[in-house]
Design a protein around this motif. Structure first.
Motif, PDB file in Angstrom:
ATOM      1  N   VAL A  19      64.793 113.218  52.698  1.00 19.13           N
ATOM      2  CA  VAL A  19      64.618 112.061  53.556  1.00 19.13           C
ATOM      3  C   VAL A  19      64.863 110.825  52.700  1.00 19.13           C
ATOM      4  N   THR A  20      65.795 109.999  53.143  1.00 18.41           N
ATOM      5  CA  THR A  20      66.101 108.779  52.419  1.00 18.41           C
ATOM      6  C   THR A  20      65.594 107.596  53.218  1.00 18.41           C
ATOM      7  N   VAL A  21      64.745 106.826  52.598  1.00 16.30           N
ATOM      8  CA  VAL A  21      64.199 105.645  53.246  1.00 16.30           C
ATOM      9  C   VAL A  21      64.834 104.434  52.583  1.00 16.30           C
ATOM     10  N   LYS A  22      65.458 103.600  53.410  1.00 12.87           N
ATOM     11  CA  LYS A  22      66.129 102.414  52.880  1.00 12.87           C
ATOM     12  C   LYS A  22      65.610 101.175  53.599  1.00 12.87           C
ATOM     13  N   THR A  23      65.566 100.091  52.860  1.00 16.46           N
ATOM     14  CA  THR A  23      65.199  98.823  53.479  1.00 16.46           C
ATOM     15  C   THR A  23      66.452  98.200  54.088  1.00 16.46           C
ATOM     16  N   LYS A  24      66.258  97.205  54.923  1.00 13.35           N
ATOM     17  CA  LYS A  24      67.395  96.524  55.530  1.00 13.35           C
ATOM     18  C   LYS A  24      68.282  95.899  54.467  1.00 13.35           C
ATOM     19  N   ASP A  25      67.672  95.370  53.408  1.00 16.77           N
ATOM     20  CA  ASP A  25      68.431  94.773  52.315  1.00 16.77           C
ATOM     21  C   ASP A  25      69.352  95.803  51.650  1.00 16.77           C
ATOM     22  N   GLU A  26      68.821  97.000  51.447  1.00 18.85           N
ATOM     23  CA  GLU A  26      69.626  98.045  50.823  1.00 18.85           C
ATOM     24  C   GLU A  26      70.799  98.441  51.720  1.00 18.85           C
TER      25      GLU A  26
END
Length: 96
Positions: free
Chosen positions: A61-68
């Motif tokens: 599971v990859t969690v990314k922020t909007k910035d990323e």
């Protein structure tokens, strides 16, 4: 024993299910169970597929922020622009 003699192991259905049940408890992972019972972890993966126990497969599971996400999209655009420029300059190593 000859060099080409291989030991072929056959596991009973109940043994396979026992291993999967132990994996379900979460006390041991596939590698630990494999070591304990002398089974390759890829064999355990085959059993997971055979018995349709996808819940026991490793998942990422990859969690990314909007910035990323924004940064990744920017970098992908930049890569495409660089490829286009390279093709225009005659560098053929970027053909798709």
């Amino acid at each position: 024993m000859y060099k080409n003699d291989k030991v072929i192991r056959r596991y009973s259905e109940s043994f396979k299910l026992k291993i999967l049940d132990e994996l379900t408890t979460g006390k041991l992972n596939k590698y630990q169970l494999g070591k304990a019972y002398g089974i390759n972890s890829s064999t355990i993966n085959e059993w997971i597929k055979k018995y349709n126990r996808k819940d026991l497969m490793n998942t990422r599971v990859t969690v990314k922020t909007k910035d990323e996400i924004t940064r990744i999209k920017q970098l992908q655009k930049e890569i495409e622009q660089l490829k286009k420029t390279a093709l225009e300059k005659g560098y053929g190593c970027f053909n798709r």
